[in-house]
Design an enzyme around this catalytic site. Sequence first.
Site, PDB file in Angstrom:
ATOM      1  N   HIS A  86       1.774 -74.754  27.143  1.00 46.55           N
ATOM      2  CA  HIS A  86       2.076 -75.638  26.019  1.00 46.55           C
ATOM      3  C   HIS A  86       2.570 -74.889  24.789  1.00 46.55           C
ATOM      4  CE1 HIS A  86       0.757 -79.485  27.708  1.00 46.55           C
ATOM      5  NE2 HIS A  86      -0.139 -78.778  28.366  1.00 46.55           N
ATOM      6  N   ASP A 138       5.894 -75.983  23.009  1.00 43.19           N
ATOM      7  CA  ASP A 138       6.081 -76.278  21.585  1.00 43.19           C
ATOM      8  C   ASP A 138       7.266 -75.496  21.020  1.00 43.19           C
ATOM      9  OD1 ASP A 138       3.950 -77.992  21.636  1.00 43.19           O
ATOM     10  OD2 ASP A 138       2.546 -76.645  20.610  1.00 43.19           O
ATOM     11  N   ASN A 166       6.117 -77.455  30.709  1.00 44.43           N
ATOM     12  CA  ASN A 166       4.773 -77.186  30.187  1.00 44.43           C
ATOM     13  C   ASN A 166       3.845 -76.673  31.278  1.00 44.43           C
ATOM     14  OD1 ASN A 166       4.898 -77.670  27.421  1.00 44.43           O
ATOM     15  ND2 ASN A 166       4.596 -79.870  27.650  1.00 44.43           N
ATOM     16  N   GLU A 172       8.673 -85.474  24.280  1.00 45.14           N
ATOM     17  CA  GLU A 172       9.932 -84.735  24.409  1.00 45.14           C
ATOM     18  C   GLU A 172      11.135 -85.629  24.175  1.00 45.14           C
ATOM     19  OE1 GLU A 172       8.946 -86.136  28.634  1.00 45.14           O
ATOM     20  OE2 GLU A 172       7.889 -85.582  26.803  1.00 45.14           O
ATOM     21  N   ASP A 200      16.057 -87.242  26.078  1.00 48.02           N
ATOM     22  CA  ASP A 200      14.868 -86.565  26.595  1.00 48.02           C
ATOM     23  C   ASP A 200      15.223 -85.149  27.011  1.00 48.02           C
ATOM     24  OD1 ASP A 200      13.037 -88.562  26.344  1.00 48.02           O
ATOM     25  OD2 ASP A 200      12.922 -89.064  28.462  1.00 48.02           O
TER      26      ASP A 200
END
Length: 336
Positions: free
Chosen positions: A206, A210, A201, A237, A193
């Site tokens: 976001h 990304d 985020n 993630e 992770d």
Amino acid sequence: MIAMLSIQESLTVLVVDDQAVPRLLARAALESLGHRVLESADPEGAVRLFMQSRPDLILLDVEMPGHDGYWVARQIRAAEQGGWTPILFLSGRNGDEEVWRGIEAGGDDFLSKPITTTLLSAKLRAMQRLLVMRAKLLERSEELRAANAQLRELSTHDALTGLCNRRAIDERLHQEIAACRREGQPLSLALLDIDHFKRFNDSAGHVAGDACLKQVSQLLTDACLRPRDLAGRYGGEEFALILPLTPRSGAMTYARALLRTLARAAIPHPDSPVAPNVTLSGGLTTCVPDEATTAEGLLLRADDALYQAKAKGRNRFFSYEMQLDTEEQLHQNSRL
């Protein structure tokens, strides 16, 4: 893209006849219709010339010394391996049995000797129409193949990162369990992770999130140095690494190198309590698969190890079998 043949285009026609006069008449008729002519006077030479020149159409005499035209047709069909070149048999005999033998040998139609330019022109136009239809069919088949390949790519790869998706990871994991079982070789699996990615985020947005996922994905891709290593996005993630032929000590060494590479990349994390840059937590499991080994079991063990890595402070990998994380192993090695 497959080149399309127009019905008006000239053809390269191979004329096969052991007699010179019929070949001369056929050449004259074909050239008057605007076609290019190749000639062969014997069956074996006809097959060789076909292989060398790959004509668009063949006018093939049935009655020849040695091998007849039916033999030539069978040799040509065997050499095409899925292709198709129209074959028109030339014969003074055109009864039902002769037509049947010609079709069985791979021919497409009969022309009675002596041939006339008018009838030959009509037969050639019919064959050209079939060639055009076949070219269109091949073109559609190629488009369908490309569309299926694209669909397969979309169904097995994550759109954002380009990594294999969960479906492909599960499929590959089953394959590698079977392969390593046959080979008697170790298989390592890692689930990892991005630490505190929700906070990333929430702080950076976001779009930046990304971009971070893409950077980490590229790092994981670059870390897969061997042909069978596989990196995938398991969801959100969370990522997975399948490492065939990797023992547990090698998996730990690999994990430490991966963490160092990520640290050197120095991807800023705007709100991480672990470090100023993006970090990873990972769970490792390793086994030499046997009949009791399942993909589900490996994933559960890797997930449990991931939980342990997070509980120990994150920014580390924990090995399920060694009951040791990368930080602890590093300290142990430094004391040796």
